[in-house]
Design an enzyme around this catalytic site. Structure first.
Site, PDB file in Angstrom:
ATOM      1  N   HIS A   1       0.821  -1.263  -0.121  1.00  0.00           N
ATOM      2  CA  HIS A   1      -0.066   0.074   0.034  1.00  0.00           C
ATOM      3  C   HIS A   1       0.983   1.318  -0.159  1.00  0.00           C
ATOM      4  CE1 HIS A   1      -3.945  -1.340   0.175  1.00  0.00           C
ATOM      5  NE2 HIS A   1      -3.927  -1.977   1.373  1.00  0.00           N
TER       6      HIS A   1
ATOM      7  N   CYS B   1       0.180   1.742  -5.765  1.00  0.00           N
ATOM      8  CA  CYS B   1      -0.589   2.549  -6.503  1.00  0.00           C
ATOM      9  C   CYS B   1      -0.149   4.085  -6.549  1.00  0.00           C
ATOM     10  CB  CYS B   1      -1.837   2.704  -5.470  1.00  0.00           C
ATOM     11  SG  CYS B   1      -2.647   1.220  -5.790  1.00  0.00           S
TER      12      CYS B   1
ATOM     13  N   ARG C   1      -0.017   2.295 -11.260  1.00  0.00           N
ATOM     14  CA  ARG C   1       1.000   1.593 -10.817  1.00  0.00           C
ATOM     15  C   ARG C   1       2.327   2.305 -10.943  1.00  0.00           C
ATOM     16  NH1 ARG C   1      -3.128   0.889  -9.061  1.00  0.00           N
ATOM     17  NH2 ARG C   1      -4.120  -1.225  -8.997  1.00  0.00           N
TER      18      ARG C   1
END
Length: 258
Positions: A157, A233, A242
């Protein structure tokens, strides 16, 4: 009418408080909980590995790891080289586990980026709810294991739930990434960074990783070797695209008891 306006105002205030609480939960509490879990897991792994490590006198030293194929540049994937099946969407169900790694969220490695102060556990799978939301970095099923020929590809993340790759945009070519497992520490050197690509650009986590969507940018590799791929991300607080960072294996060190 006045009573209706007062009721409407109270409803809006209540709704605003609920939204504020949800934002605080997502942006603050999930990080606190995931950070605590990640720190505890890393500390536990380090204690376990230290207890299992052989004395220095009994350990067999190891030299630099193979960096074959380290030259950057994009080329056609060699015939028969596997293409990465998992999309770069950071979410979805995780794949089958390696040994006992995935089903009980067992961490099998620790990934450290000294330049960013990152130290997070690695577990099998890239499922958002099954792995990443627990503050773990996820290993793409079907890609190589740390230190092995092929591509050790992971996802993390950028925001919330521990956000291990929050500052991946600060990573620079030449920076070192360390991947620790039970008996070894593997060192990778970052060679190239792709700021933005589509989640469908799955060749970025192939055995010979490169970007099929940006063939002229010199992103990735063109020959087999032992590689590392970091994905997250981008832009921040979105999952539209990405960001990819690639490195190759430059060294390995046997873990010994202090």
């Amino acid at each position: 009418m006045r009573r209706l306006l007062i009721s409407f105002g109270e409803l809006m205030v209540t709704l605003g408080l609920v939204v504020l609480l949800l934002a605080a939960y997502e942006l603050w509490w999930t990080n606190q909980a995931a950070d605590a879990s990640a720190r505890s897991t890393v500390a536990g792994l380090e204690r376990q590995w230290a207890a299992e490590a052989p004395p220095a006198a009994d350990a067999v030293g190891a030299g630099a790891g193979a960096g074959a194929g380290a030259a950057t540049g994009v080329g056609a994937r060699p015939a028969g080289a596997p293409s990465a099946a998992p999309p770069l969407a950071v979410g979805g169900p995780s794949g089958s586990g390696i040994d006992r790694m995935s089903r009980d969220l067992t961490a099998f490695a620790v990934l450290r980026i000294p330049a960013l102060g990152v130290a997070f556990p690695v577990a099998e799978g890239v499922g958002k709810y099954s792995v990443l939301n627990h503050g773990y970095i996820g290993h793409y099923p079907g890609t190589a294991l740390p230190g092995q020929p092929g591509n050790f590809a992971v996802a993390g993340h950028r925001n919330t739930h521990g956000e291990p790759f929050r500052h991946l945009d600060r990573l620079r070519v030449g920076d070192t990434v360390l991947v620790e497992v039970a008996a070894w520490t593997y060192s990778y050197r970052i060679d190239s960074i792709l700021p933005q690509t589509s989640p469908s650009d799955v060749d970025t986590v192939a055995a010979v990783p490169h970007s099929a969507f940006h063939p002229g940018g010199g992103y990735g590799y063109r020959t087999p070797g032992s590689y590392l791929t970091l994905t997250t991300c981008t832009p921040a607080f979105t999952s539209l695209y990405r960001m990819i960072a690639w490195g190759h294996l430059v060294g390995q060190q046997r873990r010994t008891a202090p």
